[in-house]
Design an enzyme around this catalytic site. Sequence first.
Site, short mmCIF file in Angstrom:
data_model
loop_
_atom_site.label_atom_id
_atom_site.label_comp_id
_atom_site.label_asym_id
_atom_site.label_seq_id
_atom_site.Cartn_x
_atom_site.Cartn_y
_atom_site.Cartn_z
N CYS A 1 -4.84 12.33 -41.06
CA CYS A 1 -5.21 12.97 -39.79
C CYS A 1 -5.80 14.36 -39.97
CB CYS A 1 -4.00 13.05 -38.87
SG CYS A 1 -3.04 11.53 -38.85
N HIS B 1 -6.37 10.89 -30.27
CA HIS B 1 -6.35 11.31 -31.67
C HIS B 1 -7.12 10.32 -32.54
CE1 HIS B 1 -5.10 12.70 -35.49
NE2 HIS B 1 -3.87 12.23 -35.54
#
Lengths: 384, 384
Positions: free
Chosen positions: A84, A333
């Site tokens: 991420c 996200h």
Amino acid sequence: MSKDVAIIGAGQSAFVRGYAGSIRELVFEAFREAVRDAGLTPGDIAASVVCSAPEYDKQRSPAGLLAEYLGLNPQPCFTVESLCSSGTTGLRVAYGLIKSGLHDIVVVIGFQKMSEITSAEAQERMGRGADIMWESPFGSTMPAYYAMHARAHFARYGTTEEDLALIRVKAGKYGKLNEKAVYRKEVSLEQVLNADTVAGPLKRFDCCANADGAGCLILAGADRAREMSPHPVWILGLGSASDSMTLSGRRSLDGLNCARVAAEQAYAMAGVGPQDIDVAEVHDCFTIAELMAYENLGFAAPGEGAGLIREGQTYLGGKIPVNVDGGLLSKGHPIGATGCSQVRTIVMQLRGQGGPVQVPGAAIGLVHNIGGVGIYGNVIILGR
Amino acid sequence: MSKDVAIIGAGQSAFVRGYAGSIRELVFEAFREAVRDAGLTPGDIAASVVCSAPEYDKQRSPAGLLAEYLGLNPQPCFTVESLCSSGTTGLRVAYGLIKSGLHDIVVVIGFQKMSEITSAEAQERMGRGADIMWESPFGSTMPAYYAMHARAHFARYGTTEEDLALIRVKAGKYGKLNEKAVYRKEVSLEQVLNADTVAGPLKRFDCCANADGAGCLILAGADRAREMSPHPVWILGLGSASDSMTLSGRRSLDGLNCARVAAEQAYAMAGVGPQDIDVAEVHDCFTIAELMAYENLGFAAPGEGAGLIREGQTYLGGKIPVNVDGGLLSKGHPIGATGCSQVRTIVMQLRGQGGPVQVPGAAIGLVHNIGGVGIYGNVIILGR
């Protein structure tokens, strides 16, 4: 405080659930915006760094595909990945390519199209971003890992579910104003607290959502930046650190050591401290992650992060406004895109282009981007 | 010719079919050798760059896993990928991190464990390293793509199957002497020419084999390199370029444009030309790939590559010895490890540690590493 490399263009696609096009088209939305913003053409770009975690979409080695589609052949390109935090890892790599003298202008492209696979498949892949020998086979998932962090913080410092919920309420307030966010609704404290449990104490609204999206940043060396941009945003400080992939290998779970170490490095390189930051973007994949970030970045002393949100100090007008774009909790996200989106928000703030969420006079901003459950931590300090 | 960044340590695991351990153990074999070679400890290493193509082994985001196992926390780490040229992309990225001043010592770790999946699965994944919308669904595979290159070269220049076979005979001669190679047997011209066809005109021995393996390089800035190493090998020139992912987008198939462009850049940066290279490692995933490399690197004029091998000029003692470690054709081709292995061979040569295949007095060496079917091309020039 050196000014060697600047961001001269930034763009972002809308973050959505179930993007209908291919990754080419998704990335083009962000790339077009960044190229126009920087006032250049693809031929001006000397190299491209693509940031993406594999196995969400079927296409392998996306850098080559995107370079062709965006008109970036024969310039060099490749893909970087740190889960991420891939987007800010790409920015770090691009900084190195420019400051070393290899290239003058580099584009960083972060994207993820997660909707080609089911939620269960995404969950399984995220699990395999943890140790597949010692942890993920036993059912560890991202919400479960962060739930352990929340429990540890509650136990040691008396933080409560309501403290976490307050963070989600703030995210909703600002997400409503962000036209590129997936979720543009305010949520009440009661809604957050009464939602279904995902992994106790984390409930539905404590967790960010998978999304499809792309972000794009154009970086240039000092001479080109001054020549091409009326408002270059300088990379003042860069910090990066790692921690064990296995959570059983950590000394404590009430914070992320990689974020602490990366923050120290970034502050030292920029020659500033937490008190100098005017606006921050932190990696709020879960509400507890934002709360830990307050402490790991030095905005609050260890254990005192909850005080900041209780007092409203991370709202606009507070001591340190955090995630005024709604954060991952509102935006969604899309793994590889997230870091680029965070940096873009700070770039807009430092240019005074923050619109309804502008922090007046913002001169120094910070980005905190985490990969996996604290495996990778990047902290970036930007300034006018 | 600047000497800013050097290689001070190199290591490699044996390349094998069906490695019995995990990727941790596979990488450790190369890492241990490199760390001992450089005379340092993991604590001296400021950052790690892992080079690997995804989807061969189940573990995602290997950089985090390996950093923990190798004792490299909390230093930053991440993964880079450009298919089969990932290893030299990692070296390029590490050069940037060092020369920009972010780090003094960086380890580059390339690996692949391909044996966890079947040959058919590997073939499918390699296909998805090409364009999954316009080409790979129609059955394009690596041997088929390179076969098209061979046909184009034959048609334009009159190159023959026997020319390609001569390259394989050379690979066998040197592979026999490389104790880390998968295949350590000489093969005769007749054996190569009479083998089963894979994708005409490429036959079994014209194609390299999947393998498991790891390579490791330790890079340092000038001051640390001079202080720590009795024989630093300097990065004199770096070139990198890309070409369309779709082969239908190429202007011609009788060479790889990314290699031509990358070679020009590397020669210009190093201030040398093809005639100055004493020893070279080229990306011979197929025999035709080595032949095209002769031309794309300027060792022969376009269309005259076959002359070099017919005259034996790429053997030891010839004008330009190429792949004296047996090349990918003998060593096997564990994707992420390949570039690191090629660089290691040149490092050994420039130190005079080439053993039975030492090129006497080798002072300048070249590495040519290709990702996908000419999507990514890296050329590196190294010197004492």
